[in-house]
Design an enzyme around this catalytic site. Sequence first.
Site, PDB file in Angstrom:
ATOM      1  NE  ARG A  24       2.958 -78.884   9.755  1.00 55.41           N
ATOM      2  CZ  ARG A  24       3.492 -79.278  10.906  1.00 55.41           C
ATOM      3  NH1 ARG A  24       3.673 -78.409  11.894  1.00 55.41           N
ATOM      4  NH2 ARG A  24       3.833 -80.543  11.058  1.00 55.41           N
ATOM      5  CG  ASP A 106      -0.969 -52.010  16.207  1.00 52.09           C
ATOM      6  OD1 ASP A 106      -1.488 -51.945  17.306  1.00 52.09           O
ATOM      7  OD2 ASP A 106      -0.861 -51.079  15.401  1.00 52.09           O
ATOM      8  CB  THR A 129       3.931 -58.112  13.249  1.00 46.17           C
ATOM      9  OG1 THR A 129       4.760 -56.988  12.920  1.00 46.17           O
ATOM     10  CG2 THR A 129       3.893 -58.234  14.762  1.00 46.17           C
ATOM     11  CG  ASP A 131       6.797 -54.156  12.369  1.00 48.20           C
ATOM     12  OD1 ASP A 131       7.731 -54.361  11.574  1.00 48.20           O
ATOM     13  OD2 ASP A 131       5.703 -53.662  12.032  1.00 48.20           O
ATOM     14  CE  LYS A 215      39.255 -38.779  15.081  1.00 47.66           C
ATOM     15  NZ  LYS A 215      37.915 -38.897  15.686  1.00 47.66           N
ATOM     16  CG  ASN A 218      38.346 -49.209   7.488  1.00 44.85           C
ATOM     17  OD1 ASN A 218      37.330 -49.762   7.897  1.00 44.85           O
ATOM     18  ND2 ASN A 218      39.254 -49.811   6.757  1.00 44.85           N
TER      19      ASN A 218
HETATM   20  P1  ADP Z   1      -1.192 -55.097  10.683  1.00 41.07           P
HETATM   21  O1  ADP Z   1      -2.106 -56.135  11.240  1.00 41.07           O
HETATM   22  O2  ADP Z   1      -0.004 -55.705  10.011  1.00 41.07           O
HETATM   23  O3  ADP Z   1      -0.839 -54.055  11.709  1.00 41.07           O
HETATM   24  P2  ADP Z   1      -2.945 -53.160   9.276  1.00 41.07           P
HETATM   25  O4  ADP Z   1      -2.722 -52.069  10.255  1.00 41.07           O
HETATM   26  O5  ADP Z   1      -2.858 -52.834   7.842  1.00 41.07           O
HETATM   27  O6  ADP Z   1      -1.954 -54.382   9.478  1.00 41.07           O
HETATM   28  O7  ADP Z   1      -4.395 -53.797   9.579  1.00 41.07           O
HETATM   29  C1  ADP Z   1      -4.862 -54.882   8.840  1.00 41.07           C
HETATM   30  C2  ADP Z   1      -6.339 -54.824   8.695  1.00 41.07           C
HETATM   31  O8  ADP Z   1      -6.973 -54.888   9.983  1.00 41.07           O
HETATM   32  C3  ADP Z   1      -6.910 -53.553   8.071  1.00 41.07           C
HETATM   33  O9  ADP Z   1      -6.818 -53.549   6.681  1.00 41.07           O
HETATM   34  C4  ADP Z   1      -8.357 -53.629   8.529  1.00 41.07           C
HETATM   35  O10 ADP Z   1      -9.097 -54.524   7.749  1.00 41.07           O
HETATM   36  C5  ADP Z   1      -8.224 -54.201   9.932  1.00 41.07           C
HETATM   37  N1  ADP Z   1      -8.211 -53.082  10.894  1.00 41.07           N
HETATM   38  C6  ADP Z   1      -7.168 -52.324  11.297  1.00 41.07           C
HETATM   39  N2  ADP Z   1      -7.566 -51.361  12.151  1.00 41.07           N
HETATM   40  C7  ADP Z   1      -8.913 -51.494  12.268  1.00 41.07           C
HETATM   41  C8  ADP Z   1      -9.952 -50.791  12.974  1.00 41.07           C
HETATM   42  N3  ADP Z   1      -9.662 -49.715  13.732  1.00 41.07           N
HETATM   43  N4  ADP Z   1     -11.225 -51.226  12.842  1.00 41.07           N
HETATM   44  C9  ADP Z   1     -11.517 -52.298  12.084  1.00 41.07           C
HETATM   45  N5  ADP Z   1     -10.608 -52.977  11.385  1.00 41.07           N
HETATM   46  C10 ADP Z   1      -9.327 -52.598  11.468  1.00 41.07           C
END
Ligand code: ADP
Length: 326
Positions: A24, A106, A129, A131, A215, A218
């Site tokens: 958005r 990532d 994410t 994480d 201890k 519980n």
């Molecule tokens: P996240 O973004 O949650 O870490 P993923 O690791 O599953 O999720 O990555 C999401 C998507 O990003 C993958 O399905 C792919 O399309 C793309 N991607 C991830 N790593 C690479 C890479 N080394 N080269 C090209 N595309 C990538």
Amino acid sequence: MSEIKCVGILTSGGDSPGMNAAIRAVTRAAIYNGFEVMGIMRGYKGLVTDEIIPFKTQNVSNIIQQGGTILKTARCKEFMTPEGRQQAYDNMQKHGIDALVVIGGDGSLTGARIFASEFNIPIVGLPGTIDNDLYGTDTTIGYDTALNTIMDAVDKIRDTATSHERLFFIEVMGRNAGFLALNGAIATGAEAAIIPEIATEVDQLAELIENGFRKSKNSSIVLVAESELTGGAMGLSERVKKEFPEYDVRVTILGHIQRGGSPSAADRILASRMGEASINALLEGQRNIMVGIQNDELVYVPFTKAIRNDKPINRDLLNTIKILSI
Ligand code: ADP
């Protein structure tokens, strides 16, 4: 001066609460600044298979409070190949998209970095994410909501743990990062957090048992980050059954509940600020950076740094847990 006329937005990888608030914000800030906007469905998949639709302000009405992502998300193998990325680029050209905002974790930002190195496209990433494992940002979109979901779930499990005087291992997400486990443990008053960041240095389970569960208590609740390094909650409970059979141990794996739900106020605000910042970044001529937040200031983090995979965790918090659970 920005030459950009049309911005494409996509969400990719694991979904996280607040992605809609980010969509958005990106859409509205882009339109406010005179850009056209294209919504790309199913992450990189939609770029490759040409699932691209024009976005107006109304497309993003009434979504700030919704979990998940209206653009859907997917994992896309084709985008891992040069041919797939060429196809993605051709489809961008076809629709006149000359900049991209990628909301994801990532993996998604790794894909963005590679794509941007092959084609001359400005790409801005937003850390979407639960994480919190992206380097250069204090927090990520979805992390706070997931932490609150964990807190609610653990509060409920505590009732059973206390009534039955059991040891509970509760596994939380985080991929190879312990942020959810560590801060989840503090928020729930858990006995300990077992996290991947220190797994190769310390036998956290042995240390926990040696210290002895108090201890006066519980029941014991231990939050475990999912990871091969920690062994996960299952792995740890198998060890306890073999090595310390006197404990009545139970396992709960919270699973995908952690990724769902309406985003918290903190995540909505973060997503809104970062979404607007992504368009400001493009206007300033920034490219191939992730928008991050450090000490409440929005910052630009180069992709190469953001995806470093070794975001430091505050180890003092482990001590805090220990002191506060006596
Ligand atoms: P996240 O973004 O949650 O870490 P993923 O690791 O599953 O999720 O990555 C999401 C998507 O990003 C993958 O399905 C792919 O399309 C793309 N991607 C991830 N790593 C690479 C890479 N080394 N080269 C090209 N595309 C990538």
